[in-house]
Motif scaffolding. Structure first.
Motif: not given
Ligand SMILES: [Zn+2]
Length: 322
Positions: A102, A129, A142, A144, A240-241, A244, A247-248
């Protein structure tokens, strides 16, 4: 595991620290930063081997890992007896950061001459991050979920890719050498054209030295857009994973991603919190990456099955699979 050699910088970045016995010591000595996804044994057992190679050298090694990582490194170090190392002339130092995913973390050092006790613990902030922010490269992470334990994924963004035309260097009467690293750094810092660089070298027993403006030196360089590489492994398939990771890894040139199981074994993959080849391919497509390097195949697949795993990734991705 992924070893990224930074040309002309005499340094390398490492992603995960599993079985690194195949890595020659001269390469290990170049590692400046190691980014660990999580401390399951197959991702962290190489720590001891790396420590053994670097011990006794004047070097700082930066390690990054998920929540709980400081204690895990500390326990590994405490498992050995260090009654002699405080006499060493060199002070090999581990600079370890555990990340909360975070934008913050806790950092501490473990020095050889300090018998690898935890020292100087402090809080550190990593806006957006971003863990490494250098003129040449950036590394972002990120957080996970890997079946109830935190697992990090990383992306490396190269600022620009600077190649050297050896023949043009020759025309300028300049040698190859470590000075090219400084030149590359100057280009990445956007130094002005009139910026002067001193190039010194020995040849035939004589010392040579020249002062040249960047504008002239640039004629020996070929500068292209930097590459983006993402490294993702050991994650469960959940909304969720996936969001993320996408996005990464967005628009990465190369995505290293686990393809642990075949789609026909998806249920097993779900229980083990690993991605299937098809899921890996779907993520790669959603992230619009250039090409995919699937990794971390389950040992249950051998021979022909590995070809099938790659084919499954390719079918879902619809692009180039290495
Ligand atoms: Zn794992």
């Amino acid at each position: 595991m992924l070893f990224v050699d930074c040309m002309f910088e005499r340094r390398a970045l490492l992603f995960d620290l599993g079985d690194i016995r195949a890595l020659p010591p001269r390469k290990m000595m170049r590692i400046s930063h190691a980014f660990i996804t999580h401390a399951h044994m197959d991702h962290f057992m190489g720590f001891d081997w790396l420590l053994r190679i670097l011990l006794g050298r004047d070097k700082d090694l930066h390690l990054f890992g998920p929540p709980g990582f400081l204690a895990q490194v500390e326990h590994k170090l405490r498992a050995y007896t260090w009654n002699l190392v405080h006499n060493y002339a060199s002070d090999f130092t581990l600079r370890v950061t555990e990340l909360d995913g975070k934008g913050a973390g806790r950092r501490a050092s473990f020095r050889c001459q300090g018998e690898f006790r935890r020292e100087g613990e402090e809080s550190v902030a990593y806006p957006e991050n971003v863990l490494l922010r250098e003129p040449a490269v950036q590394v972002r992470c990120v957080l996970l979920d890997h079946g109830g334990i935190p697992c990090l994924a990383y992306a490396l963004q190269e600022q620009a890719h600077v190649n050297v035309w050896k023949n043009r260097l020759q025309e300028l009467g300049l040698p190859l050498g470590a000075w090219l690293r400084d030149l590359k750094q100057a280009v990445l810092r956007n130094e002005p054209e009139q910026w002067q660089m001193r190039v010194a070298w020995r040849e035939g027993g004589a010392q040579h030295e020249r002062l040249l403006p960047l504008s002239e030196l640039k004629s020996a360089l070929h500068i292209v857009r930097g590459q983006k590489i993402a490294y993702v492994t050991d994650v469960g398939w959940c909304e969720d994973n996936v969001a993320r990771i996408v996005e990464l890894a967005r628009n990465a040139d190369l995505l290293y991603i686990e393809a642990a199981f075949m789609e026909r074994d998806a249920e097993h993959g779900q229980r083990k919190f690993h991605l299937t080849a098809r899921q890996a391919g779907e993520i790669a497509r959603a992230a619009n990456v250039g090409c995919v390097m699937p990794l971390h195949f389950s040992p249950r697949y051998t021979g022909e099955d590995k070809t099938l795993l790659r084919a499954e990734v390719a079918a879902a991705f619809g692009g180039k699979v290495l």
